[in-house]
Design a protein around this motif. Structure first.
Motif, PDB file in Angstrom:
ATOM      1  N   UNK A 141     -10.843   3.009  -3.304  1.00  0.00           N
ATOM      2  CA  UNK A 141     -11.334   4.378  -3.243  1.00  0.00           C
ATOM      3  C   UNK A 141     -10.271   5.342  -2.713  1.00  0.00           C
ATOM      4  N   UNK A 142      -9.478   4.897  -1.743  1.00  0.00           N
ATOM      5  CA  UNK A 142      -8.407   5.747  -1.237  1.00  0.00           C
ATOM      6  C   UNK A 142      -7.440   6.108  -2.354  1.00  0.00           C
ATOM      7  N   UNK A 194      -9.086   6.188 -12.135  1.00  0.00           N
ATOM      8  CA  UNK A 194      -9.103   4.744 -12.387  1.00  0.00           C
ATOM      9  C   UNK A 194      -7.813   4.091 -11.923  1.00  0.00           C
ATOM     10  N   UNK A 195      -6.687   4.711 -12.268  1.00  0.00           N
ATOM     11  CA  UNK A 195      -5.408   4.109 -11.883  1.00  0.00           C
ATOM     12  C   UNK A 195      -5.281   4.023 -10.364  1.00  0.00           C
ATOM     13  N   UNK A 196      -5.711   5.087  -9.682  1.00  0.00           N
ATOM     14  CA  UNK A 196      -5.686   5.044  -8.224  1.00  0.00           C
ATOM     15  C   UNK A 196      -6.603   3.968  -7.666  1.00  0.00           C
ATOM     16  N   UNK A 197      -7.785   3.852  -8.242  1.00  0.00           N
ATOM     17  CA  UNK A 197      -8.726   2.822  -7.791  1.00  0.00           C
ATOM     18  C   UNK A 197      -8.189   1.431  -8.088  1.00  0.00           C
ATOM     19  N   UNK A 222      -6.650   9.909  -3.852  1.00  0.00           N
ATOM     20  CA  UNK A 222      -5.272  10.395  -3.840  1.00  0.00           C
ATOM     21  C   UNK A 222      -4.784  10.654  -5.265  1.00  0.00           C
ATOM     22  N   UNK A 223      -5.156   9.794  -6.203  1.00  0.00           N
ATOM     23  CA  UNK A 223      -4.750   9.982  -7.594  1.00  0.00           C
ATOM     24  C   UNK A 223      -5.277  11.290  -8.167  1.00  0.00           C
ATOM     25  N   UNK A 224      -6.562  11.582  -7.920  1.00  0.00           N
ATOM     26  CA  UNK A 224      -7.146  12.824  -8.434  1.00  0.00           C
ATOM     27  C   UNK A 224      -6.490  14.038  -7.786  1.00  0.00           C
ATOM     28  N   UNK A 261       0.816  -1.205   0.000  1.00  0.00           N
ATOM     29  CA  UNK A 261       0.000   0.000   0.000  1.00  0.00           C
ATOM     30  C   UNK A 261       0.855   1.264   0.000  1.00  0.00           C
ATOM     31  N   UNK A 262       1.853   1.320   0.896  1.00  0.00           N
ATOM     32  CA  UNK A 262       2.680   2.510   0.982  1.00  0.00           C
ATOM     33  C   UNK A 262       3.434   2.794  -0.302  1.00  0.00           C
TER      34      UNK A 262
END
Length: 209
Positions: free
Chosen positions: A90-91, A82-85, A95-97, A16-17
């Motif tokens: 959802x986190x 999408x890439x972040x998801x 963060x991606x946006x 995750x990190x």
């Protein structure tokens, strides 16, 4: 320089990190470096997601891009979401946006006065004009990669026909881009189903023989 073989590597599983760190770095980089609107940012996002970090394959990126074009809103933020998801749910999407739009938003707010003063300067206009060919070259390179994959997947004549039809629909008939993308998605699904059905029938025929 990365080779074409690197584009075919499988996505890497990440903690995750590490995943969120890579996501922030990639989205900040595409948001800050990208110039000229959504289309100019697409090659940058592709480089980060496919070549640099290998979150997704090149084929999947093409599918995501096609689907994103059918939805309303800026293409860059949809890709970031999408890439972040895809990486961390959802986190990751949030963060991606934020990583994509926040740095440039703050820069615009802080530097708006300077930009307004310098916008008419010849040096600034020259810098902007010098960037445009780079954007064209990046888009051309990505288009070539997609065209090459279409040629291998569909064959020369069908790929050429699809390109000509798309050009006519978009540039001459002026059909909305979303509708053209949906039509080609439907065609792709039908083509894949037909090819699978024909191969299945051929295998069955050989088995009976």
């Amino acid at each position: 320089m990365n080779t074409s073989n690197e584009l075919q590597n499988e996505p890497n599983p990440l903690s995750t990190g590490r995943a969120l760190t890579q996501l922030v770095i990639a989205m900040v980089r595409t948001g800050v470096v990208g110039y000229g609107g959504g289309p100019s940012i697409i090659p940058l996002v592709r480089h980060e997601a496919v070549v640099r970090y290998r979150w997704i394959s090149d084929d999947e990126f093409a599918e995501i891009l096609a689907l994103a074009n059918t939805l309303p809103g800026p293409i860059a933020t949809k890709m970031a979401a999408y890439l972040g998801y895809r990486l961390k749910g959802m986190l990751g999407a949030v963060i991606g946006i934020l990583a994509h739009i926040l740095p440039t938003t703050l820069a615009m707010v802080l530097l708006l006065g300077i930009l307004m003063r310098l916008s008419g300067e010849k040096a600034v206009k020259g810098m902007i004009a010098a960037v445009n060919p780079v954007i064209v070259a990046m888009l051309a390179g990505m288009t070539y990669d997609f065209a090459r994959k279409s040629y291998k997947g569909l064959g020369k004549w069908i790929a050429l026909l699809c390109g000509v039809v798309a050009f006519v629909l978009l540039e001459i008939v002026h059909v909305p881009t979303a509708i053209v993308v949906l039509l080609y998605l439907a065609y792709g699904a039908g083509h894949l189903f037909l090819v699978s059905w024909v191969r299945s029938r051929m295998r069955k025929t050989k088995g009976d023989a």
